[in-house]
Design an enzyme around this catalytic site. Structure first.
Site, PDB file in Angstrom:
ATOM      1  N   ASN A 119      51.499 101.868  42.288  1.00  0.00           N
ATOM      2  CA  ASN A 119      51.778 101.212  43.564  1.00  0.00           C
ATOM      3  C   ASN A 119      50.773 100.106  43.873  1.00  0.00           C
ATOM      4  O   ASN A 119      49.653 100.160  43.363  1.00  0.00           O
ATOM      5  CB  ASN A 119      51.722 102.262  44.691  1.00  0.00           C
ATOM      6  CG  ASN A 119      53.050 102.976  44.838  1.00  0.00           C
ATOM      7  OD1 ASN A 119      54.096 102.341  44.845  1.00  0.00           O
ATOM      8  ND2 ASN A 119      53.013 104.301  44.961  1.00  0.00           N
TER       9      ASN A 119
ATOM     10  N   GLY B  11      50.992 110.795  35.439  1.00  0.00           N
ATOM     11  CA  GLY B  11      50.995 110.650  33.982  1.00  0.00           C
ATOM     12  C   GLY B  11      51.064 112.004  33.284  1.00  0.00           C
ATOM     13  O   GLY B  11      51.825 112.186  32.327  1.00  0.00           O
TER      14      GLY B  11
ATOM     15  N   HIS C 114      59.864  99.476  47.456  1.00  0.00           N
ATOM     16  CA  HIS C 114      59.421 100.869  47.584  1.00  0.00           C
ATOM     17  C   HIS C 114      58.352 100.918  48.670  1.00  0.00           C
ATOM     18  O   HIS C 114      57.168 101.069  48.404  1.00  0.00           O
ATOM     19  CB  HIS C 114      58.851 101.311  46.237  1.00  0.00           C
ATOM     20  CG  HIS C 114      58.467 102.756  46.182  1.00  0.00           C
ATOM     21  ND1 HIS C 114      59.313 103.770  46.517  1.00  0.00           N
ATOM     22  CD2 HIS C 114      57.305 103.346  45.807  1.00  0.00           C
ATOM     23  CE1 HIS C 114      58.698 104.935  46.347  1.00  0.00           C
ATOM     24  NE2 HIS C 114      57.472 104.703  45.926  1.00  0.00           N
TER      25      HIS C 114
END
Ligand code: APR
Length: 321
Positions: free
Chosen positions: A130, A24, A185
């Site tokens: 994730n 971030g 991913h």
């Protein structure tokens, strides 16, 4: 003309970054240095988003950008964002797979997305947390947004890793290596050497199959390699990938880039978020671009989608708390 009138013409874009951690913070810096949008950073940690944005703000005279940067522990400041980049959550530590983060991060994503939808109902969501594909799917389900407006950042990251390794191996410019990585991913992602080019020429002309396979394997393990080296997840390349997506959306570039989107029959896959090439513009992932795959590539993509589906099913089966 009075200045107040000019102000009204000048409507700046607004990008919110949720999570002021490594990714971030790096996203906020990259966006501030581009200078085309105001940036709001939100985190639950007291003082962290405020401190990081102030630090970045104090660099703006040096990088020559006039941007409005705000750090906050709440969502009021995010109201009316054009794009919301979601990085909130726990990252991997050595020995962890991305899937190990599922239950913790799904609670975080759910809470975050509810707030985002309330304050920025027209925004486009870019999901980085994730396990990325499952978190993108959850964000889509919680938001109720059309599928074009919920996009996972993964394909660009996996692809930039592969491009880097190919360019290094050949001693050529990274700019001249174009590649495509499809699928989830995770360990089952699908790099496509057949469609990788160097200055427009096929990769197979430059490297023997064993070397290509070695680079493919390194790409698949790329995130883990970095976790192994520094004990926490990558953030410079992930933030660069998210910023490229923001560029494409804000400037309506119609870029063709691999992103994680909800598939509704494309590539023979239904009802799950998986990485495929999309057209990225002001409407978000405006179109899924299909291409013919070899039977092996198609099987690999389906295997990858099945792995994402399994994770999503685990998520859906989790008892409500
Ligand atoms: N709301 C807002 N911020 C939150 C929340 C929440 N509910 N929960 C956690 N956070 C914040 C943390 O306070 C922390 O500052 O998210 C930030 C995460 O930052 P890092 O721990 O540095 O993790 P980072 O490396 O940025 O990765 C974030 O992206 O790629 C994925 O696997 C990675 O899931 C991880 C996520």
């Amino acid at each position: 003309m009075p200045l107040s009138k000019l102000w009204r013409w000048h409507t700046r874009s607004k990008i919110t970054v949720i999570g002021a951690g490594n990714i971030g913070g790096s996203c906020a810096q990259r966006l501030a240095e581009r200078g085309y949008a105001d940036v709001v950073v939100v985190d639950i940690a007291k003082g962290v988003p405020q401190g990081k944005t102030l630090d970045i703000l104090e660099s703006t005279p040096l990088v020559g950008r006039d941007v409005r940067l705000v750090g906050s522990n709440g969502y009021e400041e995010t109201a009316g964002s054009d794009i919301v980049i979601i990085t909130a959550g726990i990252p991997r530590r050595p020995g962890m797979r991305r899937d190990d983060l599922l239950f913790t991060n799904m609670d975080i994503i759910k809470g975050v997305v509810e707030q985002v939808v309330h304050y920025s109902p027209q925004s486009i969501l870019i999901i980085i947390t994730n396990p990325l594909d499952a978190m993108a799917q959850l964000a889509w389900e919680v938001s109720g947004f059309p599928r074009q407006r919920v996009i996972g950042m993964s394909g660009i990251l996996d692809t930039t890793r592969f491009r880097t390794f190919v360019a290094q191996e050949l001693g050529v410019s990274v700019e001249d290596v174009q590649a495509l990585v499809l699928g989830g991913h995770g360990d089952q992602m699908v790099p496509l050497p057949r469609l990788t080019t160097v200055g427009g020429l096929p990769l197979s002309q430059f490297l023997p199959p064993e070397t290509i396979q070695r680079l493919v394997k390194r790409t698949i393990d790329g995130g883990g390699e970095i976790v192994g080296l520094m004990g926490s997840s990558a953030y410079f390349a992930p933030s660069a990938a998210a910023a490229q997506m923001a560029d494409a959306i804000i400037f309506d570039k119609k870029r063709i880039l691999p992103c994680c989107v909800y598939l509704d029959g494309e590539y023979g896959i239904n009802g799950v978020f998986v990485g495929v090439p999309v057209k990225l513009g002001r409407g978000g992932a405006e179109e899924v671009i299909e291409t013919e795959l070899t039977p092996e590539e198609s099987q690999a993509l389906h295997r990858s989608a099945a792995a994402v589906k399994e994770l999503v099913d685990t998520m859906h089966r989790r008892p409500k708390t």
